[in-house]
Design an enzyme around this catalytic site. Structure first.
Site, PDB file in Angstrom:
ATOM      1  N   GLU A 273       9.647   6.624 -13.655  1.00 14.96           N
ATOM      2  CA  GLU A 273       8.802   6.813 -12.459  1.00 14.96           C
ATOM      3  C   GLU A 273       9.561   7.536 -11.349  1.00 14.96           C
ATOM      4  O   GLU A 273       9.687   7.013 -10.244  1.00 14.96           O
ATOM      5  CB  GLU A 273       8.327   5.450 -11.935  1.00 14.96           C
ATOM      6  CG  GLU A 273       7.489   4.632 -12.894  1.00 14.96           C
ATOM      7  CD  GLU A 273       7.170   3.238 -12.346  1.00 14.96           C
ATOM      8  OE1 GLU A 273       7.742   2.833 -11.306  1.00 14.96           O
ATOM      9  OE2 GLU A 273       6.347   2.552 -12.957  1.00 14.96           O
ATOM     10  N   PRO A 274      10.077   8.726 -11.617  1.00 14.38           N
ATOM     11  CA  PRO A 274      10.845   9.399 -10.569  1.00 14.38           C
ATOM     12  C   PRO A 274       9.937   9.972  -9.487  1.00 14.38           C
ATOM     13  O   PRO A 274       8.830  10.428  -9.766  1.00 14.38           O
ATOM     14  CB  PRO A 274      11.530  10.544 -11.325  1.00 14.38           C
ATOM     15  CG  PRO A 274      10.588  10.865 -12.444  1.00 14.38           C
ATOM     16  CD  PRO A 274       9.935   9.547 -12.825  1.00 14.38           C
ATOM     17  N   CYS A 338       7.503   9.755  22.691  1.00 15.89           N
ATOM     18  CA  CYS A 338       8.067   8.901  23.720  1.00 15.89           C
ATOM     19  C   CYS A 338       8.629   7.631  23.086  1.00 15.89           C
ATOM     20  O   CYS A 338       8.084   6.542  23.239  1.00 15.89           O
ATOM     21  CB  CYS A 338       7.044   8.593  24.808  1.00 15.89           C
ATOM     22  SG  CYS A 338       5.525   7.972  24.170  1.00 15.89           S
ATOM     23  N   TYR A 367       8.784  11.648   0.647  1.00 14.29           N
ATOM     24  CA  TYR A 367       8.661  10.668   1.729  1.00 14.29           C
ATOM     25  C   TYR A 367       8.734  11.331   3.109  1.00 14.29           C
ATOM     26  O   TYR A 367       9.245  10.747   4.065  1.00 14.29           O
ATOM     27  CB  TYR A 367       9.719   9.553   1.585  1.00 14.29           C
ATOM     28  CG  TYR A 367       9.691   8.911   0.218  1.00 14.29           C
ATOM     29  CD1 TYR A 367       8.626   8.107  -0.162  1.00 14.29           C
ATOM     30  CD2 TYR A 367      10.719   9.140  -0.709  1.00 14.29           C
ATOM     31  CE1 TYR A 367       8.576   7.542  -1.429  1.00 14.29           C
ATOM     32  CE2 TYR A 367      10.671   8.559  -1.990  1.00 14.29           C
ATOM     33  CZ  TYR A 367       9.600   7.777  -2.327  1.00 14.29           C
ATOM     34  OH  TYR A 367       9.553   7.222  -3.580  1.00 14.29           O
TER      35      TYR A 367
HETATM   36  N1  LLP Z   1       8.343   3.176  -8.846  1.00 17.45           N
HETATM   37  C1  LLP Z   1       8.136   2.202  -7.949  1.00 17.45           C
HETATM   38  C2  LLP Z   1       7.542   0.945  -8.394  1.00 17.45           C
HETATM   39  C3  LLP Z   1       8.509   2.383  -6.614  1.00 17.45           C
HETATM   40  O1  LLP Z   1       8.306   1.409  -5.731  1.00 17.45           O
HETATM   41  C4  LLP Z   1       9.086   3.618  -6.203  1.00 17.45           C
HETATM   42  C5  LLP Z   1       9.456   3.852  -4.815  1.00 17.45           C
HETATM   43  C6  LLP Z   1       9.265   4.613  -7.180  1.00 17.45           C
HETATM   44  C7  LLP Z   1       8.893   4.363  -8.493  1.00 17.45           C
HETATM   45  C8  LLP Z   1       9.857   5.950  -6.856  1.00 17.45           C
HETATM   46  O2  LLP Z   1      11.170   5.824  -6.438  1.00 17.45           O
HETATM   47  P1  LLP Z   1      12.074   7.142  -6.212  1.00 17.45           P
HETATM   48  O3  LLP Z   1      12.270   7.798  -7.572  1.00 17.45           O
HETATM   49  O4  LLP Z   1      11.340   8.036  -5.307  1.00 17.45           O
HETATM   50  O5  LLP Z   1      13.322   6.612  -5.640  1.00 17.45           O
HETATM   51  N2  LLP Z   1      10.113   5.752   1.941  1.00 17.45           N
HETATM   52  C9  LLP Z   1      11.420   5.516   1.394  1.00 17.45           C
HETATM   53  C10 LLP Z   1      11.412   5.346  -0.099  1.00 17.45           C
HETATM   54  C11 LLP Z   1      10.486   4.238  -0.563  1.00 17.45           C
HETATM   55  C12 LLP Z   1      10.463   4.118  -2.050  1.00 17.45           C
HETATM   56  C13 LLP Z   1       9.429   3.142  -2.466  1.00 17.45           C
HETATM   57  N3  LLP Z   1       9.291   2.984  -3.877  1.00 17.45           N
HETATM   58  C14 LLP Z   1      12.342   6.644   1.825  1.00 17.45           C
HETATM   59  O6  LLP Z   1      11.907   7.549   2.523  1.00 17.45           O
HETATM   60  O7  LLP Z   1      13.525   6.615   1.514  1.00 17.45           O
END
Ligand code: LLP
Length: 408
Positions: A273-274, A338, A367
């Site tokens: 799940e990237p 602000c 994000y």
């Molecule tokens: N699968 C699940 C169940 C997740 O909760 C997430 C991310 C992913 C996959 C994808 O993860 P990634 O490959 O993108 O690391 N807003 C935060 C990141 C929150 C991630 C939430 N879950 C930021 O800007 O760093």
């Protein structure tokens, strides 16, 4: 060369000058490189080639329709975290059987939607949720595939706000409780346990926690097999990080090398799940200087366009789109809101800017846009994708009329 790089003094996206794109579309503006998205998706796919795997792109990182469609055209499946994300996946042409549905607080309406569609699996977070899925499936006389989201209590060694695999985090079912829960679940007629799922956190740049997560799932699958429960897949979540400051970090090859030997022991198909790894370096946020005052350069983008620096203390490189030979200036680069926390970058040294100069916040493709807001009645920025040498608008800039249309 693909992505964001310099041609002389000018920052370009896949050869197209960002200054020209901003001149046409204004700022704040998100710009994405289709070629980079494709390259980064394919790099993960290639690293896991030779083992049964499917990439369920985490839509939460960036689910603009055109981006979701591009990923689908590359073969991607989807990880959706809400009814809205399921809908976007379907509109982008992703089949229900190619969607996994994750999320810590799925409503009955959302569960019903996923059940009716017959998604690949609903990644369940609790015994109560299994009970609800069983009942909703019973009403519909269907059997729903679920994967147990396991909390393996592994420290992802990332920012506490984006760590999810510790027992102190709200996510998943404690690993020690899973066997007993699966035993009870087998007695339920309308759910079938087809997988185990673990997502440890995001922006993970050491492979050891990811290997430990995989190990936990493989060992648990073996225990379940001795209980007579045969599952179909192991979902190892997302989490693979990127380099925000230019220093080297492990990529898909190192990731696969860390987890594949462990996963192979199980013989089970793997779900990935990237999100960030594909999208972060594939996008920038363009912003213009609106004022310069002692110690501060004020931009037309801030926490409403990109909240990562404020929310996670995240570092993003901020660079002039056209480098000048002006004397260096060290200042905080701030947004117009602000809020004192509205700082994009602290203590940055840039060629002394002038009002109107263009800057790029790098690695903003994941994000970034998805976390934008209307705070201070600001309008969501437009998004542009560069593909085949052309920059096209994939989301127009929001207008105040769009926002006020919801109000009486
Ligand atoms: N699968 C699940 C169940 C997740 O909760 C997430 C991310 C992913 C996959 C994808 O993860 P990634 O490959 O993108 O690391 N807003 C935060 C990141 C929150 C991630 C939430 N879950 C930021 O800007 O760093």
């Amino acid at each position: 060369m693909t992505g964001f790089y310099r041609q002389g003094a000018a920052l370009v996206c896949d050869g197209v000058p960002l200054a020209a794109i901003a001149a046409t579309h204004g700022t704040p503006l998100y710009v994405y490189s289709a070629a980079t998205i494709a390259e980064r998706y394919r790099a993960i796919d290639a690293a896991f080639a030779g083992y049964p795997h499917s990439i369920h792109y985490a839509l939460k990182a960036n689910s603009t329709l055109a981006i979701t469609r591009l990923l689908r055209s590359l073969g991607s499946h989807a990880d959706a975290n809400s009814g809205g994300e399921i809908d976007v996946a379907l509109r982008a042409g992703i089949l229900p059987s190619h969607i996994v549905f994750t999320g810590v607080g799925k409503t009955s309406a959302e569960l019903g939607y996923a059940i009716d569609l017959g998604v690949r699996s609903i990644n369940v977070e609790s015994a109560g949720e299994i009970e609800r899925i069983d009942a909703l499936s019973g009403e519909r006389q269907v059997r729903t595939k679920i994967a147990i989201r396991v909390n393996p209590d592994v420290d992802a060694r990332t920012h506490p706000h984006i760590s999810t695999g510790l027992k102190t985090n709200k996510f998943g079912i404690p690993i020690g409780d899973v066997r007993a829960l699966v035993a009870v679940t087998r007695g339920r007629p309308n759910v079938e346990v087809v997988g185990l799922h673990a997502h440890l956190g995001s922006q993970i740049t050491t492979m050891e926690p990811l290997a430990r997560g995989a190990r936990a799932l493989v060992d648990l699958a073996r225990e379940l097999a001795t209980d007579g429960v045969r599952i179909e897949h192991l979902d190892i979540g997302g989490g693979l990080g990127v380099s925000y400051d230019g220093s080297p970090v492990p990529g898909p090859a190192e990731y696969a090398a860390a987890v594949l030997p462990i996963l192979r022991e199980s013989g089970l198909a793997v779900v990935l799940e990237p999100g960030r790894h594909i999208m972060a370096p594939a996008g920038v946020l363009l912003t213009s200087v609106v004022d310069i005052k002692s110690g501060f350069v004020v931009m037309d983008a801030g926490m409403t366009e990109i909240i990562r620096p404020m929310m996670y203390n995240a570092f993003h490189r901020i660079e002039p789109v056209v480098v000048t030979d002006a004397d260096p200036l060290t200042a905080d680069i701030v947004g117009p809101l602000c809020e004192s926390s509205d700082t994009l970058g602290k203590n940055r040294t840039v060629p002394r800017p002038r009002v109107g100069d263009l800057y790029a916040v790098l690695d903003a493709g994941a994000y970034g846009s998805v976390m934008a807001s209307n705070y201070n009645r600001r309008l969501l920025p437009a998004e542009v994708m560069v593909e085949g040498g052309e920059a096209r608008v994939i989301r127009r800039r929001q207008t105040l009329e769009d926002v006020l249309a919801l109000e009486t």
